[in-house]
Design a protein around this motif. Structure first.
Motif, PDB file in Angstrom:
ATOM      1  N   GLN A 195       0.822  -1.210   0.000  1.00  0.00           N
ATOM      2  CA  GLN A 195       0.000   0.000   0.000  1.00  0.00           C
ATOM      3  C   GLN A 195       0.860   1.266   0.000  1.00  0.00           C
ATOM      4  O   GLN A 195       0.438   2.308  -0.501  1.00  0.00           O
ATOM      5  CB  GLN A 195      -0.920   0.001   1.226  1.00  0.00           C
ATOM      6  CG  GLN A 195      -1.970  -1.100   1.216  1.00  0.00           C
ATOM      7  CD  GLN A 195      -2.704  -1.204   2.543  1.00  0.00           C
ATOM      8  OE1 GLN A 195      -2.115  -1.020   3.604  1.00  0.00           O
ATOM      9  NE2 GLN A 195      -3.997  -1.507   2.477  1.00  0.00           N
ATOM     10  N   ALA A 196       2.054   1.162   0.570  1.00  0.00           N
ATOM     11  CA  ALA A 196       2.928   2.336   0.679  1.00  0.00           C
ATOM     12  C   ALA A 196       3.778   2.551  -0.563  1.00  0.00           C
ATOM     13  O   ALA A 196       4.490   3.555  -0.664  1.00  0.00           O
ATOM     14  CB  ALA A 196       3.842   2.187   1.894  1.00  0.00           C
ATOM     15  N   ASP A 197       3.694   1.643  -1.509  1.00  0.00           N
ATOM     16  CA  ASP A 197       4.607   1.656  -2.645  1.00  0.00           C
ATOM     17  C   ASP A 197       4.580   2.976  -3.409  1.00  0.00           C
ATOM     18  O   ASP A 197       5.628   3.543  -3.734  1.00  0.00           O
ATOM     19  CB  ASP A 197       4.265   0.499  -3.587  1.00  0.00           C
ATOM     20  CG  ASP A 197       5.282   0.371  -4.702  1.00  0.00           C
ATOM     21  OD1 ASP A 197       6.375  -0.145  -4.438  1.00  0.00           O
ATOM     22  OD2 ASP A 197       4.978   0.811  -5.833  1.00  0.00           O
ATOM     23  N   THR A 198       3.395   3.494  -3.697  1.00  0.00           N
ATOM     24  CA  THR A 198       3.287   4.720  -4.501  1.00  0.00           C
ATOM     25  C   THR A 198       3.903   5.908  -3.785  1.00  0.00           C
ATOM     26  O   THR A 198       4.671   6.689  -4.375  1.00  0.00           O
ATOM     27  CB  THR A 198       1.812   5.017  -4.820  1.00  0.00           C
ATOM     28  OG1 THR A 198       1.248   3.905  -5.522  1.00  0.00           O
ATOM     29  CG2 THR A 198       1.691   6.270  -5.667  1.00  0.00           C
ATOM     30  N   ALA A 199       3.581   6.062  -2.496  1.00  0.00           N
ATOM     31  CA  ALA A 199       4.117   7.193  -1.736  1.00  0.00           C
ATOM     32  C   ALA A 199       5.635   7.119  -1.634  1.00  0.00           C
ATOM     33  O   ALA A 199       6.337   8.137  -1.720  1.00  0.00           O
ATOM     34  CB  ALA A 199       3.497   7.225  -0.344  1.00  0.00           C
ATOM     35  N   ILE A 200       6.155   5.912  -1.475  1.00  0.00           N
ATOM     36  CA  ILE A 200       7.605   5.755  -1.331  1.00  0.00           C
ATOM     37  C   ILE A 200       8.306   6.019  -2.660  1.00  0.00           C
ATOM     38  O   ILE A 200       9.391   6.610  -2.703  1.00  0.00           O
ATOM     39  CB  ILE A 200       7.922   4.349  -0.798  1.00  0.00           C
ATOM     40  CG1 ILE A 200       7.436   4.235   0.651  1.00  0.00           C
ATOM     41  CG2 ILE A 200       9.413   4.051  -0.886  1.00  0.00           C
ATOM     42  CD1 ILE A 200       7.524   2.848   1.221  1.00  0.00           C
ATOM     43  N   ALA A 201       7.685   5.608  -3.751  1.00  0.00           N
ATOM     44  CA  ALA A 201       8.292   5.832  -5.070  1.00  0.00           C
ATOM     45  C   ALA A 201       8.475   7.317  -5.347  1.00  0.00           C
ATOM     46  O   ALA A 201       9.406   7.723  -6.048  1.00  0.00           O
ATOM     47  CB  ALA A 201       7.430   5.193  -6.151  1.00  0.00           C
ATOM     48  N   GLU A 202       7.581   8.155  -4.789  1.00  0.00           N
ATOM     49  CA  GLU A 202       7.692   9.600  -4.997  1.00  0.00           C
ATOM     50  C   GLU A 202       8.844  10.208  -4.204  1.00  0.00           C
ATOM     51  O   GLU A 202       9.335  11.279  -4.548  1.00  0.00           O
ATOM     52  CB  GLU A 202       6.379  10.282  -4.593  1.00  0.00           C
ATOM     53  CG  GLU A 202       5.194   9.919  -5.483  1.00  0.00           C
ATOM     54  CD  GLU A 202       3.912  10.571  -5.007  1.00  0.00           C
ATOM     55  OE1 GLU A 202       3.966  11.266  -3.961  1.00  0.00           O
ATOM     56  OE2 GLU A 202       2.870  10.404  -5.660  1.00  0.00           O
ATOM     57  N   PHE A 203       9.263   9.535  -3.141  1.00  0.00           N
ATOM     58  CA  PHE A 203      10.294  10.114  -2.276  1.00  0.00           C
ATOM     59  C   PHE A 203      11.645   9.441  -2.449  1.00  0.00           C
ATOM     60  O   PHE A 203      12.677  10.105  -2.552  1.00  0.00           O
ATOM     61  CB  PHE A 203       9.859  10.010  -0.811  1.00  0.00           C
ATOM     62  CG  PHE A 203      10.784  10.736   0.134  1.00  0.00           C
ATOM     63  CD1 PHE A 203      10.542  12.057   0.468  1.00  0.00           C
ATOM     64  CD2 PHE A 203      11.903  10.114   0.663  1.00  0.00           C
ATOM     65  CE1 PHE A 203      11.393  12.746   1.322  1.00  0.00           C
ATOM     66  CE2 PHE A 203      12.763  10.791   1.516  1.00  0.00           C
ATOM     67  CZ  PHE A 203      12.502  12.109   1.845  1.00  0.00           C
ATOM     68  N   LEU A 204      11.646   8.110  -2.469  1.00  0.00           N
ATOM     69  CA  LEU A 204      12.904   7.369  -2.470  1.00  0.00           C
ATOM     70  C   LEU A 204      13.484   7.359  -3.878  1.00  0.00           C
ATOM     71  O   LEU A 204      12.961   6.714  -4.779  1.00  0.00           O
ATOM     72  CB  LEU A 204      12.659   5.941  -1.974  1.00  0.00           C
ATOM     73  CG  LEU A 204      13.853   5.232  -1.326  1.00  0.00           C
ATOM     74  CD1 LEU A 204      14.317   5.997  -0.104  1.00  0.00           C
ATOM     75  CD2 LEU A 204      13.483   3.808  -0.945  1.00  0.00           C
ATOM     76  N   ASP A 205      14.532   8.106  -4.076  1.00  0.00           N
ATOM     77  CA  ASP A 205      15.135   8.272  -5.397  1.00  0.00           C
ATOM     78  C   ASP A 205      16.619   7.957  -5.288  1.00  0.00           C
ATOM     79  O   ASP A 205      17.375   8.658  -4.612  1.00  0.00           O
ATOM     80  CB  ASP A 205      14.926   9.711  -5.886  1.00  0.00           C
ATOM     81  CG  ASP A 205      15.368   9.896  -7.331  1.00  0.00           C
ATOM     82  OD1 ASP A 205      15.974   8.965  -7.894  1.00  0.00           O
ATOM     83  OD2 ASP A 205      15.099  10.979  -7.888  1.00  0.00           O
ATOM     84  N   LYS A 206      17.043   6.905  -5.970  1.00  0.00           N
ATOM     85  CA  LYS A 206      18.459   6.527  -5.909  1.00  0.00           C
ATOM     86  C   LYS A 206      19.360   7.601  -6.509  1.00  0.00           C
ATOM     87  O   LYS A 206      20.547   7.675  -6.190  1.00  0.00           O
ATOM     88  CB  LYS A 206      18.676   5.195  -6.635  1.00  0.00           C
ATOM     89  CG  LYS A 206      18.037   4.003  -5.932  1.00  0.00           C
ATOM     90  CD  LYS A 206      18.336   2.706  -6.665  1.00  0.00           C
ATOM     91  CE  LYS A 206      17.697   1.515  -5.954  1.00  0.00           C
ATOM     92  NZ  LYS A 206      17.971   0.230  -6.649  1.00  0.00           N
TER      93      LYS A 206
END
Length: 413
Positions: free
Chosen positions: A224-235
């Protein structure tokens, strides 16, 4: 629960719902913001007043603005700062001077997180005085859980050098102080040590592991958290990169730094153990002894630096005052020069007017001379005519013809 009920609950007068605070305990530039974003995405309540993003942390810090300010004030009161790698005076943390911060920080935590059953506190500064923060949470009957992100200290040091122009040896010692204090004072808490590179490569597994090892249940699953994390966690935001070999071979990385990092990596990958804790205790004891030896020299150097800084600031103030005075003199000079130029222009106008008047005067004088000459000529003509008349009147012919002129005048009547 309203504030009065929370106060009663803190005093044990009424039963309260269990509450948990996740303490993100990591050195500055160690991926604490990324971990804060992961924790928030999994349903832990963030602070109400978030510290805004910055050039070096554009996606936000996930820190409470009022709590960060209070933490800075506490360090200042303890004669320290976030850049200080010397240990805080433990006696000071138990002194009335430190206790004056307790009501303020208690109120901030209550205001920032309300009645949230699961929230997180993230500020690298609290690594330095974790027992004090833990005691405040205990007063509020809030159970602490510790997440300790560990990043290669060479990456941390290079990041601090880029952001704050900090010397690498200082950055290494600052890293060592934060991780040793955070690890030592979180041993009584449920905790999880997480390697920064593991969070970036497989955050789902790491967050699930953190939940298992600390006993918490995420309100929001990783899926469920995948979308929110994709917006923040940037390699791509992982700018500084260094390997273990790079750290081992770096001339500014001391054996204590290399050992502490190796032990913490083992704790993260193999699990906590008394043997690893004992190894870190030896590193910490050696580091503290070294600080005792160099502390006086550093303190003296800091005092000298402060004195020089004060003299420098005084010199800067005097320089600025002289510069202001110089600018005022330049403005006065320019004003005087402008006034002088205006007077010179006025003088030229007067000279031109004078020359014009003199030319007109000369022309009038010439005209006057002409009139005088003409008058003299007319006077001569008049004199000649008078002389001729007088001569005619005195002549014999005029006398002889007198009767004829009389008769002629009678006839004309």
């Amino acid at each position: 629960m309203n504030p009065r009920e929370r106060l009663k609950a803190a005093k044990g007068e009424i039963a309260s719902e269990p509450r948990t605070a996740i303490l993100v305990l990591g050195m500055h530039r160690s991926g604490t913001s990324a971990l804060g974003a992961l924790v928030a995405a999994h349903g832990a309540t963030p602070p109400k007043h978030l510290l805004p993003g910055s050039l070096h942390n554009p996606k936000g810090h996930w820190e409470s603005t009022p709590l960060t300010i209070a933490d800075d004030h506490l360090l200042t009161a303890a004669a320290s700062s976030w850049q200080d790698w010397l240990p805080l005076d433990r006696q000071w943390l138990q002194s009335p001077a430190a206790e004056r911060f307790r009501p303020m920080m208690t109120a901030i935590i209550a205001s920032e997180f309300g009645d949230a059953p699961l929230f997180f506190v993230k500020d690298p500064r609290i690594c330095r005085f974790l027992p004090f923060i833990a005691s405040i949470l205990a007063d509020l009957r809030i159970d602490p859980i510790a997440f300790l992100p560990v990043r290669n200290p060479l990456e941390v040091a290079c990041s601090l050098q880029e952001r704050d122009q900090m010397e690498l040896p200082t950055a290494f010692m600052l890293w060592l102080r934060h991780v040793l204090e955070a690890e030592h004072h979180s041993r009584h808490m449920p905790r999880c040590i997480l390697r920064h590179e593991d969070l970036l490569s497989d955050w789902r597994h790491q967050m699930d592991r953190a939940a298992r090892e600390t006993g918490i249940v995420w309100p929001v699953t990783s899926d469920q958290a995948d979308t929110a994390i994709a917006e923040f966690l940037d390699k791509d935001l992982h700018h500084q990169r260094a390997s273990v070999a790079d750290l081992q071979n770096h001339p500014d990385a001391t054996p204590l730094v290399r050992s502490a990092y190796a032990i913490l990596r083992s704790m993260a990958s193999e699990g906590d153990s008394q043997d690893l804790r004992d190894q870190l205790d030896r590193v910490r004891a050696t580091f503290d002894e070294s600080c005792d030896v160099v502390g006086k020299a550093v303190t003296a150097g800091n005092l000298a630096a402060k004195r020089l800084h004060g003299e420098l600031e005084k010199g800067i103030v005097e320089r600025d005052a002289l510069a202001d005075a110089q600018q005022a003199l330049i403005r006065d000079r320019d004003s005087f020069m402008a006034e002088r130029d205006a007077l010179a222009h006025a003088q030229q106008d007067l000279i031109q007017a004078r020359d014009s008047f003199m030319a007109e005067r000369d022309a009038l004088a010439l005209a006057q001379d002409g009139l005088v000459a003409e008058r003299s000529a007319l006077a001569r003509i008049r004199d000649d005519l008078v002389a001729e008349r007088d001569a005619a009147l005195a002549s014999r012919s005029w006398r002889l013809t007198g009767p004829l002129r009389w008769v002629s005048s009678i006839r004309r009547r």
